[in-house]
Design a protein around this motif. Structure first.
Motif, PDB file in Angstrom:
ATOM      1  N   LYS A 147      -2.173  -7.818  -6.892  1.00  0.00           N
ATOM      2  CA  LYS A 147      -0.827  -8.040  -6.343  1.00  0.00           C
ATOM      3  C   LYS A 147      -0.789  -7.126  -5.024  1.00  0.00           C
ATOM      4  O   LYS A 147      -1.711  -6.574  -4.525  1.00  0.00           O
ATOM      5  N   GLY A 148       0.517  -7.400  -4.470  1.00  0.00           N
ATOM      6  CA  GLY A 148       0.415  -6.725  -3.161  1.00  0.00           C
ATOM      7  C   GLY A 148       1.011  -5.421  -3.338  1.00  0.00           C
ATOM      8  O   GLY A 148       1.359  -5.011  -4.571  1.00  0.00           O
ATOM      9  N   PRO A 149       1.134  -4.386  -2.500  1.00  0.00           N
ATOM     10  CA  PRO A 149       1.631  -3.192  -2.643  1.00  0.00           C
ATOM     11  C   PRO A 149       3.280  -3.240  -2.940  1.00  0.00           C
ATOM     12  O   PRO A 149       3.904  -3.889  -2.388  1.00  0.00           O
TER      13      PRO A 149
ATOM     14  N   LEU B  19      -2.311  -9.693   3.744  1.00  0.00           N
ATOM     15  CA  LEU B  19      -0.884  -9.531   3.079  1.00  0.00           C
ATOM     16  C   LEU B  19       0.203  -9.800   4.087  1.00  0.00           C
ATOM     17  O   LEU B  19       0.288  -9.259   5.222  1.00  0.00           O
TER      18      LEU B  19
ATOM     19  N   PHE C  74      -1.348   4.319  -2.804  1.00  0.00           N
ATOM     20  CA  PHE C  74      -1.446   4.655  -1.289  1.00  0.00           C
ATOM     21  C   PHE C  74      -0.354   5.581  -0.784  1.00  0.00           C
ATOM     22  O   PHE C  74       0.917   5.007  -1.121  1.00  0.00           O
TER      23      PHE C  74
ATOM     24  N   TYR D  53      -0.637  -7.423   7.300  1.00  0.00           N
ATOM     25  CA  TYR D  53      -1.557  -6.567   7.239  1.00  0.00           C
ATOM     26  C   TYR D  53      -2.916  -7.209   6.738  1.00  0.00           C
ATOM     27  O   TYR D  53      -2.939  -8.124   5.890  1.00  0.00           O
TER      28      TYR D  53
ATOM     29  N   GLY E  65     -11.435  -2.226  -1.330  1.00  0.00           N
ATOM     30  CA  GLY E  65     -11.603  -0.628  -1.308  1.00  0.00           C
ATOM     31  C   GLY E  65     -10.921   0.191  -0.127  1.00  0.00           C
ATOM     32  O   GLY E  65     -11.057   1.307  -0.280  1.00  0.00           O
ATOM     33  N   GLN E  66      -9.858  -0.425   0.544  1.00  0.00           N
ATOM     34  CA  GLN E  66      -9.478   0.311   1.671  1.00  0.00           C
ATOM     35  C   GLN E  66      -7.953  -0.105   1.639  1.00  0.00           C
ATOM     36  O   GLN E  66      -7.501  -1.114   0.948  1.00  0.00           O
ATOM     37  N   GLY E  67      -7.259   0.746   2.314  1.00  0.00           N
ATOM     38  CA  GLY E  67      -5.806   0.469   2.558  1.00  0.00           C
ATOM     39  C   GLY E  67      -5.588  -0.622   3.441  1.00  0.00           C
ATOM     40  O   GLY E  67      -6.093  -0.884   4.252  1.00  0.00           O
ATOM     41  N   PRO E  68      -4.176  -1.305   3.454  1.00  0.00           N
ATOM     42  CA  PRO E  68      -3.947  -2.193   4.354  1.00  0.00           C
ATOM     43  C   PRO E  68      -3.882  -1.730   5.707  1.00  0.00           C
ATOM     44  O   PRO E  68      -3.438  -0.670   5.956  1.00  0.00           O
TER      45      PRO E  68
ATOM     46  N   GLN F 146       0.028  -0.364  -6.011  1.00  0.00           N
ATOM     47  CA  GLN F 146      -0.726  -1.593  -6.084  1.00  0.00           C
ATOM     48  C   GLN F 146      -1.584  -1.977  -7.344  1.00  0.00           C
ATOM     49  O   GLN F 146      -2.666  -1.466  -7.452  1.00  0.00           O
TER      50      GLN F 146
ATOM     51  N   ILE G  90       5.380   7.256   2.865  1.00  0.00           N
ATOM     52  CA  ILE G  90       6.006   6.373   1.715  1.00  0.00           C
ATOM     53  C   ILE G  90       4.696   6.217   0.738  1.00  0.00           C
ATOM     54  O   ILE G  90       3.657   6.410   1.283  1.00  0.00           O
TER      55      ILE G  90
ATOM     56  N   PHE H  27      -1.685   2.960   6.361  1.00  0.00           N
ATOM     57  CA  PHE H  27      -2.021   3.215   4.929  1.00  0.00           C
ATOM     58  C   PHE H  27      -3.440   4.265   4.809  1.00  0.00           C
ATOM     59  O   PHE H  27      -4.400   4.112   5.672  1.00  0.00           O
ATOM     60  N   GLY H  28      -3.254   4.980   3.730  1.00  0.00           N
ATOM     61  CA  GLY H  28      -4.533   5.917   3.432  1.00  0.00           C
ATOM     62  C   GLY H  28      -5.564   4.808   2.645  1.00  0.00           C
ATOM     63  O   GLY H  28      -5.159   3.694   2.484  1.00  0.00           O
ATOM     64  N   SER H  29      -6.607   5.383   2.339  1.00  0.00           N
ATOM     65  CA  SER H  29      -7.482   4.522   1.444  1.00  0.00           C
ATOM     66  C   SER H  29      -7.319   4.459  -0.040  1.00  0.00           C
ATOM     67  O   SER H  29      -7.898   3.607  -0.391  1.00  0.00           O
TER      68      SER H  29
ATOM     69  N   PHE I  59       6.577  -0.852  -3.169  1.00  0.00           N
ATOM     70  CA  PHE I  59       7.138   0.559  -2.791  1.00  0.00           C
ATOM     71  C   PHE I  59       7.534   1.221  -4.170  1.00  0.00           C
ATOM     72  O   PHE I  59       7.977   0.921  -5.207  1.00  0.00           O
TER      73      PHE I  59
ATOM     74  N   LYS J 173       4.620   6.364   8.898  1.00  0.00           N
ATOM     75  CA  LYS J 173       4.967   5.614   9.864  1.00  0.00           C
ATOM     76  C   LYS J 173       5.159   6.579  11.175  1.00  0.00           C
ATOM     77  O   LYS J 173       5.342   7.609  11.237  1.00  0.00           O
TER      78      LYS J 173
ATOM     79  N   LEU K 127       3.163   0.441   9.331  1.00  0.00           N
ATOM     80  CA  LEU K 127       2.684   1.473   8.392  1.00  0.00           C
ATOM     81  C   LEU K 127       1.193   1.754   8.486  1.00  0.00           C
ATOM     82  O   LEU K 127       0.509   0.843   8.689  1.00  0.00           O
TER      83      LEU K 127
ATOM     84  N   PHE L 187       6.060  -6.859  -0.069  1.00  0.00           N
ATOM     85  CA  PHE L 187       4.807  -7.681   0.091  1.00  0.00           C
ATOM     86  C   PHE L 187       4.595  -8.675  -0.803  1.00  0.00           C
ATOM     87  O   PHE L 187       5.007  -8.635  -1.948  1.00  0.00           O
ATOM     88  N   GLY L 188       3.893  -9.604  -0.391  1.00  0.00           N
ATOM     89  CA  GLY L 188       3.416 -10.794  -1.052  1.00  0.00           C
ATOM     90  C   GLY L 188       2.262 -10.398  -1.837  1.00  0.00           C
ATOM     91  O   GLY L 188       1.549  -9.371  -1.632  1.00  0.00           O
ATOM     92  N   GLU L 189       1.512 -11.165  -2.445  1.00  0.00           N
ATOM     93  CA  GLU L 189       0.600 -11.040  -3.353  1.00  0.00           C
ATOM     94  C   GLU L 189      -0.959 -11.281  -2.422  1.00  0.00           C
ATOM     95  O   GLU L 189      -1.867 -11.239  -3.062  1.00  0.00           O
TER      96      GLU L 189
ATOM     97  N   TYR M 102       2.780   3.881  -2.033  1.00  0.00           N
ATOM     98  CA  TYR M 102       3.025   2.563  -2.693  1.00  0.00           C
ATOM     99  C   TYR M 102       2.092   2.281  -3.756  1.00  0.00           C
ATOM    100  O   TYR M 102       1.070   3.135  -3.722  1.00  0.00           O
TER     101      TYR M 102
END
Lengths: 113, 115
Positions: free
Chosen positions: A42-44, B90, A89, B35, B40-43, A38, A34, A103-105, A46, A93, A101, B106-108, A36
């Motif tokens: 805000k949140g990620p 998150l 990102f 999450y 600087g990183q992903g969740p 961001q 997937i 996630f990458g960086s 889709f 899965k 999930l 996702f929420g904020e 995403y």
């Protein structure tokens, strides 16, 4: 251990150009990916997904390509707009459990006017 | 329609304290996931709850716990806070267990700073 990563931390493009964001994964058993987006504060959100039995999927202005031979995933954004500026990102899965999930960086996309 | 709502949006705690973060999923969604996103990183996946039961847990210490209520809202608790717990937390909801889809909403987030 298994991981999902990205090649470049920051990508800068001109408005109107196409953008390509890359992602490498190491778990050959992964079967679902997937992308995403961001935005700051805000949140990620889709964008698009793809299963391992596909090599390409298109959405509105976005295309995801999957190359299972080299374990590579890419997100192409056509005619990039200022509103596309965000961190992108890829997520996988199956690595951390079927329902989680991984996630990458992230890659920061900066669109120059 | 309201999306995923989280509270508080920002909070500051000191080491050793405890924190509770709250999440309300999208109306009709029965699954909530938590999450942690370090700057600087992903969740990183912490928990998933569905129908008030824990259905998945990430690689986090026992200081992290969560629960889901009959109205499908959820709380994440972190005890004995460490500086490294500073992050954006998150919450994401989905209508089901999201076995076959990654479309989490996702929420904020709740921005936690531990001093």
């Amino acid at each position: 251990g298994e991981s999902v990563g990205l090649h470049l931390p920051t990508l800068s493009v001109q408005e109107g150009d196409n953008s390509i964001i890359n992602c490498a994964y190491s778990n050959s058993a992964s079967d679902y990916f997937i992308w995403y987006k961001q935005e700051s504060g805000k949140g990620p959100q889709f964008i698009i997904d793809i299963r391992s039995n596909m090599d390409k999927r298109q959405g509105q202005r976005v295309t995801v390509l999957l190359n299972k031979t080299v374990k590579h995933l890419s997100l192409q954004i056509a005619a990039t707009q200022p509103g596309d500026s965000a961190v992108y990102f890829c997520a996988e899965k199956g690595v951390a459990g079927r329902r989680a999930l991984t996630f990458g960086s992230g890659t920061r996309l900066q669109v120059q006017p | 329609d309201a999306g995923v709502t989280q509270s508080p949006t920002h909070l500051i705690k000191t080491r050793g304290q405890q924190v509770t973060l709250r999440c309300s999923p999208i109306s009709g969604h029965k699954s909530v996931s938590w999450y942690q996103q370090v700057l600087g990183q992903g969740p990183q996946f912490i928990f998933q709850y569905y129908e008030k039961e824990e259905r998945g847990r990430g690689n986090f210490p026992d200081r992290f716990s969560a629960r889901q209520f009959p109205n499908y809202s959820s709380e994440l608790n972190v005890n004995a806070l460490l500086l490294g717990d500073s992050a954006l937390y998150l919450c994401a909801s989905s209508s089901g267990l999201a076995e076959n889809t990654g479309e989490l909403f996702f929420g904020e987030g709740s921005r936690l700073t531990v001093l």
